[in-house]
Design an enzyme around this catalytic site. Structure first.
Site, PDB file in Angstrom:
ATOM      1  N   HIS A   1       0.706  -7.073  -3.231  1.00 25.60           N
ATOM      2  CA  HIS A   1       1.189  -6.249  -4.321  1.00 25.60           C
ATOM      3  C   HIS A   1       1.012  -6.989  -5.846  1.00 25.60           C
ATOM      4  O   HIS A   1       0.849  -6.263  -6.720  1.00 25.60           O
ATOM      5  CB  HIS A   1       2.961  -6.451  -4.174  1.00 25.60           C
ATOM      6  CG  HIS A   1       3.516  -5.863  -3.041  1.00 25.60           C
ATOM      7  ND1 HIS A   1       4.078  -6.752  -1.879  1.00 25.60           N
ATOM      8  CD2 HIS A   1       3.328  -4.733  -2.209  1.00 25.60           C
ATOM      9  CE1 HIS A   1       4.313  -6.033  -1.257  1.00 25.60           C
ATOM     10  NE2 HIS A   1       3.774  -4.719  -1.185  1.00 25.60           N
TER      11      HIS A   1
ATOM     12  N   SER B   1       1.073  -9.235   3.743  1.00 23.15           N
ATOM     13  CA  SER B   1       1.877  -8.287   4.144  1.00 23.15           C
ATOM     14  C   SER B   1       3.487  -8.683   4.033  1.00 23.15           C
ATOM     15  O   SER B   1       3.646  -9.888   4.429  1.00 23.15           O
ATOM     16  CB  SER B   1       1.497  -7.788   5.605  1.00 23.15           C
ATOM     17  OG  SER B   1       2.401  -6.959   6.180  1.00 23.15           O
ATOM     18  N   SER B   2       4.191  -7.748   3.696  1.00 27.23           N
ATOM     19  CA  SER B   2       5.738  -8.244   3.809  1.00 27.23           C
ATOM     20  C   SER B   2       6.050  -8.848   5.442  1.00 27.23           C
ATOM     21  O   SER B   2       7.082  -9.397   5.433  1.00 27.23           O
ATOM     22  CB  SER B   2       6.513  -7.098   3.400  1.00 27.23           C
ATOM     23  OG  SER B   2       6.101  -6.525   2.113  1.00 27.23           O
TER      24      SER B   2
ATOM     25  N   GLY C   1       8.598  -3.221  -1.630  1.00 32.56           N
ATOM     26  CA  GLY C   1       9.448  -4.633  -1.891  1.00 32.56           C
ATOM     27  C   GLY C   1       8.961  -5.723  -1.109  1.00 32.56           C
ATOM     28  O   GLY C   1       7.820  -5.485  -0.277  1.00 32.56           O
TER      29      GLY C   1
HETATM   30  P1  AMP Z   1       4.027  -1.763   1.045  1.00 35.23           P
HETATM   31  O1  AMP Z   1       4.946  -2.525   0.035  1.00 35.23           O
HETATM   32  O2  AMP Z   1       3.540  -2.399   2.100  1.00 35.23           O
HETATM   33  O3  AMP Z   1       4.206  -0.361   1.220  1.00 35.23           O
HETATM   34  O4  AMP Z   1       2.584  -1.913  -0.126  1.00 35.23           O
HETATM   35  C1  AMP Z   1       2.644  -1.511  -1.263  1.00 35.23           C
HETATM   36  C2  AMP Z   1       1.249  -1.128  -1.654  1.00 35.23           C
HETATM   37  O5  AMP Z   1       0.550  -2.407  -1.929  1.00 35.23           O
HETATM   38  C3  AMP Z   1       0.488  -0.273  -0.751  1.00 35.23           C
HETATM   39  O6  AMP Z   1      -0.418   0.521  -1.474  1.00 35.23           O
HETATM   40  C4  AMP Z   1      -0.191  -1.504  -0.059  1.00 35.23           C
HETATM   41  O7  AMP Z   1      -1.570  -0.816   0.546  1.00 35.23           O
HETATM   42  C5  AMP Z   1      -0.669  -2.346  -0.864  1.00 35.23           C
HETATM   43  N1  AMP Z   1      -0.564  -3.715  -0.279  1.00 35.23           N
HETATM   44  C6  AMP Z   1       0.052  -4.312   0.563  1.00 35.23           C
HETATM   45  N2  AMP Z   1      -0.629  -5.428   0.963  1.00 35.23           N
HETATM   46  C7  AMP Z   1      -1.875  -5.541   0.443  1.00 35.23           C
HETATM   47  C8  AMP Z   1      -2.717  -6.405   0.481  1.00 35.23           C
HETATM   48  N3  AMP Z   1      -2.898  -7.490   1.313  1.00 35.23           N
HETATM   49  N4  AMP Z   1      -4.057  -6.238  -0.026  1.00 35.23           N
HETATM   50  C9  AMP Z   1      -4.011  -5.023  -0.930  1.00 35.23           C
HETATM   51  N5  AMP Z   1      -2.954  -4.199  -1.111  1.00 35.23           N
HETATM   52  C10 AMP Z   1      -1.880  -4.287  -0.285  1.00 35.23           C
END
Ligand code: AMP
Length: 295
Positions: free
Chosen positions: A38, A187-188, A32
Protein backbone atom coordinates in the site's frame (compact mmCIF):
# COMPACT_ATOMS: atom_id res chain seq x y z
CA UNK A 1 -1.44 16.11 9.40
CA UNK A 2 -3.79 13.73 7.63
CA UNK A 3 -7.38 14.98 7.59
CA UNK A 4 -9.65 12.03 8.34
CA UNK A 5 -13.24 11.89 7.08
CA UNK A 6 -16.01 9.36 7.54
CA UNK A 7 -18.81 11.32 5.86
CA UNK A 8 -18.52 11.03 2.06
CA UNK A 9 -20.19 14.37 1.43
CA UNK A 10 -17.78 16.26 3.69
CA UNK A 11 -14.85 14.46 2.05
CA UNK A 12 -16.11 15.35 -1.41
CA UNK A 13 -16.46 19.01 -0.42
CA UNK A 14 -12.88 19.14 0.87
CA UNK A 15 -11.53 17.44 -2.25
CA UNK A 16 -13.61 19.58 -4.62
CA UNK A 17 -11.92 22.64 -3.15
CA UNK A 18 -8.49 21.26 -4.10
CA UNK A 19 -9.72 19.99 -7.45
CA UNK A 20 -11.34 23.29 -8.41
CA UNK A 21 -8.23 25.23 -7.48
CA UNK A 22 -6.35 23.19 -10.07
CA UNK A 23 -4.54 20.73 -7.79
CA UNK A 24 -4.09 17.16 -8.99
CA UNK A 25 -5.31 14.41 -6.65
CA UNK A 26 -4.08 10.82 -6.43
CA UNK A 27 -6.46 8.27 -4.92
CA UNK A 28 -5.47 4.95 -3.31
CA UNK A 29 -8.41 2.74 -2.27
CA UNK A 30 -7.57 0.05 0.33
CA UNK A 31 -9.03 -2.31 2.89
CA UNK A 32 -6.52 -1.06 5.50
CA UNK A 33 -3.92 -2.93 7.58
CA UNK A 34 -1.53 -0.87 5.50
CA UNK A 35 1.80 -2.44 4.53
CA UNK A 36 4.69 -1.80 2.15
CA UNK A 37 2.54 -2.69 -0.88
CA UNK A 38 0.00 0.00 0.00
CA UNK A 39 2.79 2.40 0.92
CA UNK A 40 4.29 2.05 -2.54
CA UNK A 41 0.92 2.99 -4.04
CA UNK A 42 0.71 5.98 -1.66
CA UNK A 43 4.24 7.12 -2.48
CA UNK A 44 3.66 6.71 -6.21
CA UNK A 45 0.48 8.78 -5.87
CA UNK A 46 2.41 11.39 -3.87
CA UNK A 47 5.12 11.66 -6.51
CA UNK A 48 2.60 12.14 -9.33
CA UNK A 49 0.00 14.43 -7.71
CA UNK A 50 -0.31 17.55 -5.54
CA UNK A 51 -2.57 15.79 -3.02
CA UNK A 52 -3.14 12.19 -1.96
CA UNK A 53 -6.29 10.59 -0.60
CA UNK A 54 -6.42 7.05 0.80
CA UNK A 55 -9.64 5.22 1.58
CA UNK A 56 -9.74 2.51 4.23
CA UNK A 57 -12.87 0.40 4.20
CA UNK A 58 -13.37 -3.33 4.69
CA UNK A 59 -16.24 -3.49 2.23
CA UNK A 60 -18.64 -6.21 3.41
CA UNK A 61 -20.34 -6.61 0.02
CA UNK A 62 -17.20 -8.14 -1.53
CA UNK A 63 -16.88 -10.91 1.08
CA UNK A 64 -18.78 -14.16 0.78
CA UNK A 65 -19.88 -14.15 4.41
CA UNK A 66 -20.09 -11.55 7.18
CA UNK A 67 -17.70 -13.75 9.10
CA UNK A 68 -15.05 -13.48 6.34
CA UNK A 69 -15.38 -9.69 6.47
CA UNK A 70 -15.14 -9.67 10.26
CA UNK A 71 -12.03 -11.84 10.20
CA UNK A 72 -10.22 -9.60 7.71
CA UNK A 73 -7.11 -8.13 9.45
CA UNK A 74 -7.45 -4.62 10.86
CA UNK A 75 -4.85 -2.36 12.44
CA UNK A 76 -6.24 1.21 12.72
CA UNK A 77 -3.43 2.58 14.91
CA UNK A 78 -0.69 1.39 12.62
CA UNK A 79 -2.73 2.71 9.65
CA UNK A 80 -2.81 6.19 11.26
CA UNK A 81 0.96 6.06 11.65
CA UNK A 82 1.43 5.10 7.99
CA UNK A 83 -0.89 7.89 6.82
CA UNK A 84 1.16 10.41 8.82
CA UNK A 85 4.55 8.98 7.83
CA UNK A 86 3.67 8.96 4.13
CA UNK A 87 2.17 12.45 4.38
CA UNK A 88 -1.20 11.40 3.06
CA UNK A 89 -3.38 14.54 2.90
CA UNK A 90 -6.82 12.95 3.25
CA UNK A 91 -8.06 9.63 4.60
CA UNK A 92 -11.58 8.38 4.03
CA UNK A 93 -12.79 5.88 6.61
CA UNK A 94 -16.47 5.32 6.03
CA UNK A 95 -18.67 2.92 7.97
CA UNK A 96 -21.13 0.60 6.25
CA UNK A 97 -23.85 3.13 7.11
CA UNK A 98 -22.08 6.14 5.61
CA UNK A 99 -21.00 4.15 2.54
CA UNK A 100 -24.37 2.52 1.87
CA UNK A 101 -26.81 5.02 3.45
CA UNK A 102 -29.74 3.89 1.35
CA UNK A 103 -28.84 0.19 1.25
CA UNK A 104 -26.86 -1.79 -1.28
CA UNK A 105 -29.43 -2.83 -3.85
CA UNK A 106 -27.60 -1.33 -6.85
CA UNK A 107 -25.18 -3.72 -8.49
CA UNK A 108 -22.42 -3.03 -10.98
CA UNK A 109 -21.64 -6.07 -13.08
CA UNK A 110 -18.62 -6.16 -15.35
CA UNK A 111 -19.79 -8.83 -17.73
CA UNK A 112 -16.60 -10.38 -19.10
CA UNK A 113 -15.77 -14.10 -19.47
CA UNK A 114 -12.89 -13.37 -17.12
CA UNK A 115 -15.03 -12.27 -14.16
CA UNK A 116 -16.49 -15.80 -13.90
CA UNK A 117 -13.11 -17.51 -13.71
CA UNK A 118 -10.50 -18.00 -10.97
CA UNK A 119 -11.27 -15.43 -8.22
CA UNK A 120 -14.75 -14.99 -9.73
CA UNK A 121 -15.45 -18.70 -9.51
CA UNK A 122 -14.01 -19.21 -6.04
CA UNK A 123 -15.48 -16.06 -4.47
CA UNK A 124 -18.87 -15.51 -6.16
CA UNK A 125 -19.58 -12.13 -4.53
CA UNK A 126 -16.09 -10.73 -4.94
CA UNK A 127 -16.11 -8.94 -8.30
CA UNK A 128 -19.66 -7.73 -7.90
CA UNK A 129 -18.75 -6.26 -4.49
CA UNK A 130 -15.50 -4.71 -5.70
CA UNK A 131 -17.13 -3.18 -8.80
CA UNK A 132 -19.85 -1.76 -6.61
CA UNK A 133 -17.61 -0.20 -4.00
CA UNK A 134 -14.95 1.07 -6.42
CA UNK A 135 -17.57 2.71 -8.64
CA UNK A 136 -19.04 4.38 -5.55
CA UNK A 137 -15.60 5.50 -4.37
CA UNK A 138 -14.67 6.91 -7.78
CA UNK A 139 -17.99 8.71 -7.81
CA UNK A 140 -17.24 10.25 -4.41
CA UNK A 141 -13.59 11.11 -4.92
CA UNK A 142 -12.86 13.70 -7.60
CA UNK A 143 -9.33 12.39 -8.17
CA UNK A 144 -7.11 12.90 -11.18
CA UNK A 145 -5.54 9.44 -10.90
CA UNK A 146 -6.45 6.26 -9.02
CA UNK A 147 -3.84 3.64 -8.14
CA UNK A 148 -4.32 -0.13 -8.10
CA UNK A 149 -1.83 -2.92 -7.46
CA UNK A 150 -0.90 -5.58 -9.98
CA UNK A 151 -0.94 -7.91 -6.97
CA UNK A 152 -4.70 -8.21 -7.56
CA UNK A 153 -4.36 -8.54 -11.30
CA UNK A 154 -7.79 -9.89 -12.13
CA UNK A 155 -9.33 -7.09 -10.06
CA UNK A 156 -7.15 -4.50 -11.81
CA UNK A 157 -8.29 -5.70 -15.25
CA UNK A 158 -11.93 -5.61 -14.19
CA UNK A 159 -11.63 -2.10 -12.72
CA UNK A 160 -9.88 -0.77 -15.79
CA UNK A 161 -12.65 -2.14 -17.95
CA UNK A 162 -15.38 -0.79 -15.66
CA UNK A 163 -13.81 2.68 -15.60
CA UNK A 164 -13.67 2.69 -19.42
CA UNK A 165 -17.25 1.39 -19.80
CA UNK A 166 -18.74 3.83 -17.26
CA UNK A 167 -16.53 6.68 -18.54
CA UNK A 168 -15.14 7.72 -15.20
CA UNK A 169 -12.68 10.57 -15.77
CA UNK A 170 -9.98 9.10 -13.51
CA UNK A 171 -6.70 7.94 -14.99
CA UNK A 172 -6.08 4.39 -13.73
CA UNK A 173 -2.47 3.64 -12.82
CA UNK A 174 -1.15 0.11 -12.16
CA UNK A 175 1.60 -0.39 -9.58
CA UNK A 176 3.83 -3.50 -9.89
CA UNK A 177 3.75 -6.14 -7.13
CA UNK A 178 5.86 -5.12 -4.12
CA UNK A 179 7.76 -8.04 -2.55
CA UNK A 180 9.98 -8.53 0.49
CA UNK A 181 13.58 -9.77 0.32
CA UNK A 182 12.35 -13.38 -0.06
CA UNK A 183 10.03 -12.51 -2.91
CA UNK A 184 6.90 -12.73 -0.77
CA UNK A 185 4.26 -10.26 -1.98
CA UNK A 186 3.18 -7.94 0.84
CA UNK A 187 -0.42 -8.61 1.82
CA UNK A 188 -2.59 -7.73 4.82
CA UNK A 189 -3.25 -11.46 5.14
CA UNK A 190 0.46 -12.03 5.90
CA UNK A 191 -0.27 -10.61 9.36
CA UNK A 192 -1.79 -14.03 10.05
CA UNK A 193 1.31 -16.02 9.02
CA UNK A 194 3.09 -18.26 11.52
CA UNK A 195 6.78 -19.24 11.07
CA UNK A 196 5.90 -22.12 8.78
CA UNK A 197 3.63 -19.97 6.57
CA UNK A 198 6.52 -17.56 5.93
CA UNK A 199 8.65 -20.50 4.74
CA UNK A 200 5.85 -21.81 2.53
CA UNK A 201 5.28 -18.35 1.03
CA UNK A 202 8.98 -17.99 0.14
CA UNK A 203 8.98 -21.44 -1.49
CA UNK A 204 5.89 -20.58 -3.53
CA UNK A 205 7.75 -17.60 -4.96
CA UNK A 206 10.81 -19.77 -5.70
CA UNK A 207 8.61 -22.20 -7.63
CA UNK A 208 6.94 -19.37 -9.53
CA UNK A 209 10.37 -18.08 -10.49
CA UNK A 210 11.47 -21.55 -11.56
CA UNK A 211 8.45 -21.69 -13.89
CA UNK A 212 9.33 -18.23 -15.22
CA UNK A 213 12.89 -19.39 -15.97
CA UNK A 214 11.46 -22.38 -17.87
CA UNK A 215 8.66 -20.46 -19.64
CA UNK A 216 10.36 -20.82 -23.05
CA UNK A 217 10.30 -24.64 -22.99
CA UNK A 218 7.55 -25.66 -20.58
CA UNK A 219 4.14 -26.39 -22.13
CA UNK A 220 0.91 -25.57 -20.34
CA UNK A 221 0.17 -29.29 -20.20
CA UNK A 222 3.48 -29.94 -18.43
CA UNK A 223 2.81 -27.05 -16.05
CA UNK A 224 -0.57 -28.51 -15.09
CA UNK A 225 0.83 -32.02 -14.87
CA UNK A 226 4.06 -31.56 -12.89
CA UNK A 227 3.76 -28.44 -10.82
CA UNK A 228 0.67 -29.04 -8.62
CA UNK A 229 2.66 -31.76 -6.84
CA UNK A 230 5.65 -29.46 -6.44
CA UNK A 231 3.46 -26.82 -4.79
CA UNK A 232 1.83 -29.50 -2.67
CA UNK A 233 5.27 -30.69 -1.48
CA UNK A 234 6.09 -27.25 -0.04
CA UNK A 235 2.78 -27.20 1.87
CA UNK A 236 0.68 -25.06 -0.47
CA UNK A 237 -2.89 -26.26 -0.90
CA UNK A 238 -3.54 -25.07 -4.46
CA UNK A 239 -6.86 -23.68 -5.66
CA UNK A 240 -5.58 -22.82 -9.12
CA UNK A 241 -2.32 -22.71 -11.08
CA UNK A 242 -2.51 -21.40 -14.62
CA UNK A 243 -0.77 -19.52 -17.36
CA UNK A 244 -3.15 -16.82 -18.62
CA UNK A 245 -2.97 -14.11 -21.25
CA UNK A 246 -3.04 -10.44 -20.33
CA UNK A 247 -5.58 -8.86 -20.53
CA UNK A 248 -8.06 -11.64 -21.46
CA UNK A 249 -7.10 -13.72 -18.44
CA UNK A 250 -7.69 -16.88 -20.49
CA UNK A 251 -5.43 -19.97 -20.45
CA UNK A 252 -2.47 -19.60 -22.78
CA UNK A 253 0.85 -21.28 -23.53
CA UNK A 254 3.72 -20.10 -21.34
CA UNK A 255 5.89 -18.93 -24.23
CA UNK A 256 3.38 -16.26 -25.30
CA UNK A 257 4.70 -12.73 -24.76
CA UNK A 258 1.67 -11.73 -22.67
CA UNK A 259 1.54 -14.89 -20.52
CA UNK A 260 1.16 -14.37 -16.77
CA UNK A 261 1.48 -17.16 -14.21
CA UNK A 262 -1.32 -17.02 -11.64
CA UNK A 263 -1.61 -19.04 -8.42
CA UNK A 264 -3.94 -19.14 -5.44
CA UNK A 265 -4.28 -21.47 -2.48
CA UNK A 266 -3.80 -21.88 1.22
CA UNK A 267 -0.96 -22.33 3.64
CA UNK A 268 -2.74 -23.43 6.81
CA UNK A 269 -5.69 -21.05 7.18
CA UNK A 270 -4.15 -18.19 5.22
CA UNK A 271 -4.90 -17.60 1.58
CA UNK A 272 -2.02 -16.63 -0.72
CA UNK A 273 -2.71 -15.32 -4.21
CA UNK A 274 0.07 -14.20 -6.54
CA UNK A 275 1.03 -13.65 -10.16
CA UNK A 276 4.16 -13.25 -12.25
CA UNK A 277 4.36 -12.03 -15.86
CA UNK A 278 6.47 -14.65 -17.64
CA UNK A 279 8.13 -12.38 -20.22
CA UNK A 280 8.03 -8.94 -18.61
CA UNK A 281 8.97 -7.36 -15.29
CA UNK A 282 5.42 -6.17 -14.69
CA UNK A 283 1.97 -5.82 -16.21
CA UNK A 284 2.71 -2.12 -16.56
CA UNK A 285 5.51 -3.14 -18.93
CA UNK A 286 3.09 -5.33 -20.91
CA UNK A 287 0.77 -2.34 -21.21
CA UNK A 288 3.65 -0.18 -22.40
CA UNK A 289 4.30 -2.83 -25.06
CA UNK A 290 0.75 -2.43 -26.34
CA UNK A 291 -1.26 -5.13 -24.51
CA UNK A 292 -4.24 -3.17 -23.29
CA UNK A 293 -7.46 -3.78 -21.38
CA UNK A 294 -9.19 -1.00 -23.28
CA UNK A 295 -9.20 -0.40 -27.01
P1 AMP B 1 -6.17 -4.20 -0.37
O1 AMP B 1 -6.16 -3.35 0.84
O2 AMP B 1 -5.55 -5.55 -0.17
O3 AMP B 1 -7.47 -4.23 -1.10
O4 AMP B 1 -5.16 -3.48 -1.38
C1 AMP B 1 -5.37 -2.13 -1.78
C2 AMP B 1 -4.57 -1.89 -3.03
O5 AMP B 1 -3.19 -2.16 -2.78
C3 AMP B 1 -5.01 -2.82 -4.18
O6 AMP B 1 -5.00 -2.09 -5.39
C4 AMP B 1 -3.94 -3.88 -4.16
O7 AMP B 1 -3.73 -4.50 -5.40
C5 AMP B 1 -2.71 -3.08 -3.73
N1 AMP B 1 -1.71 -3.96 -3.16
C6 AMP B 1 -1.83 -4.77 -2.08
N2 AMP B 1 -0.70 -5.47 -1.86
C7 AMP B 1 0.18 -5.08 -2.82
C8 AMP B 1 1.52 -5.45 -3.16
N3 AMP B 1 2.19 -6.34 -2.45
N4 AMP B 1 2.07 -4.87 -4.23
C9 AMP B 1 1.39 -3.97 -4.97
N5 AMP B 1 0.12 -3.57 -4.71
C10 AMP B 1 -0.48 -4.12 -3.65
Amino acid sequence: MTEIYSDPNVLREALMECFCSGETIGFVPTLGALHEGHRTLLRTAKSENDRVVCSIFVNPTQFDTDEDAEQYPRDPEQDNQVLEDDEVDFAFRPTYETMYPSGDSTHVEVDLPMTNRYEGEIRPRFFDGVARVVSKLLNLVPATRAYFGEKDLQQYIMIRRMVADLQFPHEIRPVPVVRDENGIAFSSRNLKFDDNDWKVAAQIYDLMNEIKQRAGELTRKQLKHHYPDRFDEVGYDLQYLESVSFPEYAPTELDNDNAVLIVAGYTGDVRIKDNLPLHAESVRELEQRGFSVTK
